[in-house]
Enzyme design. Structure first.
Site, short mmCIF file in Angstrom:
data_model
loop_
_atom_site.label_atom_id
_atom_site.label_comp_id
_atom_site.label_asym_id
_atom_site.label_seq_id
_atom_site.Cartn_x
_atom_site.Cartn_y
_atom_site.Cartn_z
N GLU A 287 17.85 -9.03 -3.07
CA GLU A 287 17.45 -9.01 -4.48
C GLU A 287 15.97 -8.67 -4.50
O GLU A 287 15.14 -9.45 -4.03
CB GLU A 287 17.72 -10.36 -5.15
CG GLU A 287 17.85 -10.23 -6.65
CD GLU A 287 16.86 -11.09 -7.40
OE1 GLU A 287 16.55 -10.73 -8.54
OE2 GLU A 287 16.38 -12.07 -6.84
N CYS B 226 11.44 -12.16 -10.96
CA CYS B 226 11.96 -10.79 -10.87
C CYS B 226 12.64 -10.38 -12.16
O CYS B 226 12.73 -9.18 -12.45
CB CYS B 226 12.91 -10.67 -9.69
SG CYS B 226 14.24 -11.89 -9.71
#
Length: 509
Positions: free
Chosen positions: A270, A304
């Site tokens: 990720e 994020c």
């Protein structure tokens, strides 16, 4: 401002460090042993840049010995621990995290610069993730495949097993050190893999404390290790053949470096994000402004899935702009995260704030107009910034092309959803997106064409503990994280084919 220092009250957790001249020197855990170092790395609080601890800087011989031990013994110890016992271990870990909650909250505040509510939220999420490991278990089951679908396989059948790959290297980000480590532990070990954890150099303390929790919960001691070395020294580790899979949460640049050096392995990554929020002309604008503001400032933009682009249809642009400025003005209180009134704490380090300042200057030079914030209030303290960005120069802006890990958003007026799609999809990132509006046809079209891993309707993106799978497209990652979804990336499939030809078991027509 009160000087920062690590405050740990639990006797069990105090065993993992020694005080020298008032500074705690932490040990790390290598397959059953607590290890000090010949060399040490400083751990610095972003609150006041004070040294709050030191951790061992391991050498290659120590890491090599650990890899060999885990490869030869540890990967079998965890596999030979019955699944029921592994679930019991997770429950014990959850109970111990709850017992030591105050210590973990304090350390997350001091080491990460999190507000108390954010730190409490991370501990709560880690506990919940451990308790919901039972939801992952169903994904450990294999398949039965009959052989009567091909003339070549008549009178045969197969069982397809899901097996652990062996040893998984988990590289943890600085922003959620406790939760992300727990998440990686669960999906890696629930199927029987051993795990080697690389903690972030900036925020390793919650992970070292977690290692003690694992030890107290009777996690198989040979099957996990915490390797405390700088990221720049990791190339030899990621390329080691004894590691069969790598789980990474971090920047796109780090992910690219790992892939270059790792060789043939399985990956779950990720990576970089920074999400667009698209506001349609029929949206509840007050709600949209409130949620977008939260998505911009949450954990000072060090997520994020933080909102970095706000794309607004031109009919409601001016109204949304005014409401968003009002929400930011009302919501932002920058300061020491130990102050209960603070909503925006420090950025993790000075160099990130330097980059943030550079990106603001770049945006202004290219026609951007600062609508809110944008001031540096200290070495690691910032006012979240909202910048009105002209479409003509938007794609040349640093903020558009690079994820800056601090609170910043570009506000862009768009003619319609097609223009919003084009701007969103032209970025190299594709983690998440948010859509605010009511028109189901517009929303459905955006859902179809947005090149992202998850879309949030009438709310800002946030991944939580992974009840809903998430992960990036394009430069934002490989694979998906989520309860039950991630196991496939740390699993090896093995087909076992049974031949009964001529044994009279089947009599086909």
């Amino acid at each position: 401002m009160e000087k920062t220092s690590v405050l740990i009250k639990s006797k069990e957790l105090m065993e993992i460090y020694e005080l020298k001249d008032g500074v705690p020197y932490f040990k790390t855990y290598l397959s059953g042993q607590w290890i000090s170092g010949d060399e040490w790395q400083d751990v610095i609080s972003p609150i006041d840049l004070n040294i709050i601890g030191k951790i061992p800087k391991l050498n290659w011989n120590q890491i090599d010995d650990t890899l060999e031990h885990i490869y030869r013994k540890g990967r079998w110890s965890i596999r030979d621990t019955p699944g029921e016992k592994r679930l019991d271990i997770y429950k014990k870990m959850a109970s111990l995290l709850d017992k030591f909650k105050e210590d973990f909250v304090n350390v997350l505040m001091i080491n990460n610069g999190k507000t108390k509510s954010a730190a409490e939220g991370e501990v709560k999420a880690a506990i919940e993730r451990l308790l919901r490991a039972d939801l992952d278990v169903k994904e450990t089951r294999g398949d039965y495949v009959p052989g009567d679908w091909s003339s070549e396989t008549l009178e045969t059948e197969a069982v397809v097993r899901k097996e652990p790959v062996g040893v998984v290297l988990s590289i943890v980000p600085f922003n959620y050190p406790l939760f992300d480590t727990v998440n990686k532990i669960v999906y890696t070990t629930v199927i029987g893999n051993a795990i080697i954890i690389k903690p972030p150099s900036s925020t390793p303390l919650p992970i070292l404390m977690l290692a003690k929790v694992m030890e107290l919960a009777s996690f198989p001691k040979d099957s996990f290790a915490i390797i405390t070395i700088p990221g720049r020294d990791m190339n030899k580790v990621v390329g080691d053949k004894r590691i069969q899979a790598i789980s990474l949460t971090g920047s796109t640049e780090t992910g690219e470096e790992v892939v270059r050096n790792a060789g043939i392995k399985q990956f779950i990554m990720e990576l970089g994000g920074g999400d667009p929020a698209i506001v349609l002309s029929d949206a509840d604008l007050a709600w949209a402004a409130q949620r977008i503001a939260a998505g911009i400032i949450s954990y000072t933009g060090q997520r994020c899935d933080s909102v970095k682009l706000v794309l607004v249809e031109e009919e409601v642009y001016d109204t949304l702009k005014d409401l968003l400025i009002k929400e930011l003005t009302k919501s932002v209180k920058v300061g020491d995260p130990r102050d209960p009134l603070t909503t925006v704490g420090p950025v993790i380090d000075v160099k990130t704030v330097d980059e943030w300042e550079k990106a603001i200057k770049d945006a202004v030079e290219k026609g951007g107009k600062i609508l809110f914030g944008g001031k540096r209030l200290g070495p690691t303290y910032i006012e979240p910034v909202l910048i009105e960005a002209p479409k003509e120069t938007l794609k040349d802006m640093y903020f558009y092309n690079k994820e800056v890990f601090a609170s910043a958003a570009l506000l862009i007026k768009v003619k319609n959803i097609d223009e919003a799609l084009e701007i969103s999809n032209s970025r190299k990132y594709g983690l998440d997106a948010a859509i605010f509006g009511k028109d189901i046809n517009k929303i459905r079209k955006l859902q179809r064409f947005l090149e992202v891993g998850a879309i949030y309707i009438n709310d800002y993106p946030r991944h939580g503990i992974g009840y809903f799978p998430f992960g990036g497209r394009k430069d934002s990652g490989i694979g998906r994280e989520g309860i039950g979804y991630t196991i496939q990336y740390v699993t090896a499939y093995k087909s076992i084919v049974y031949n009964y030809k001529g044994k009279g078991i089947w009599e086909y027509l």
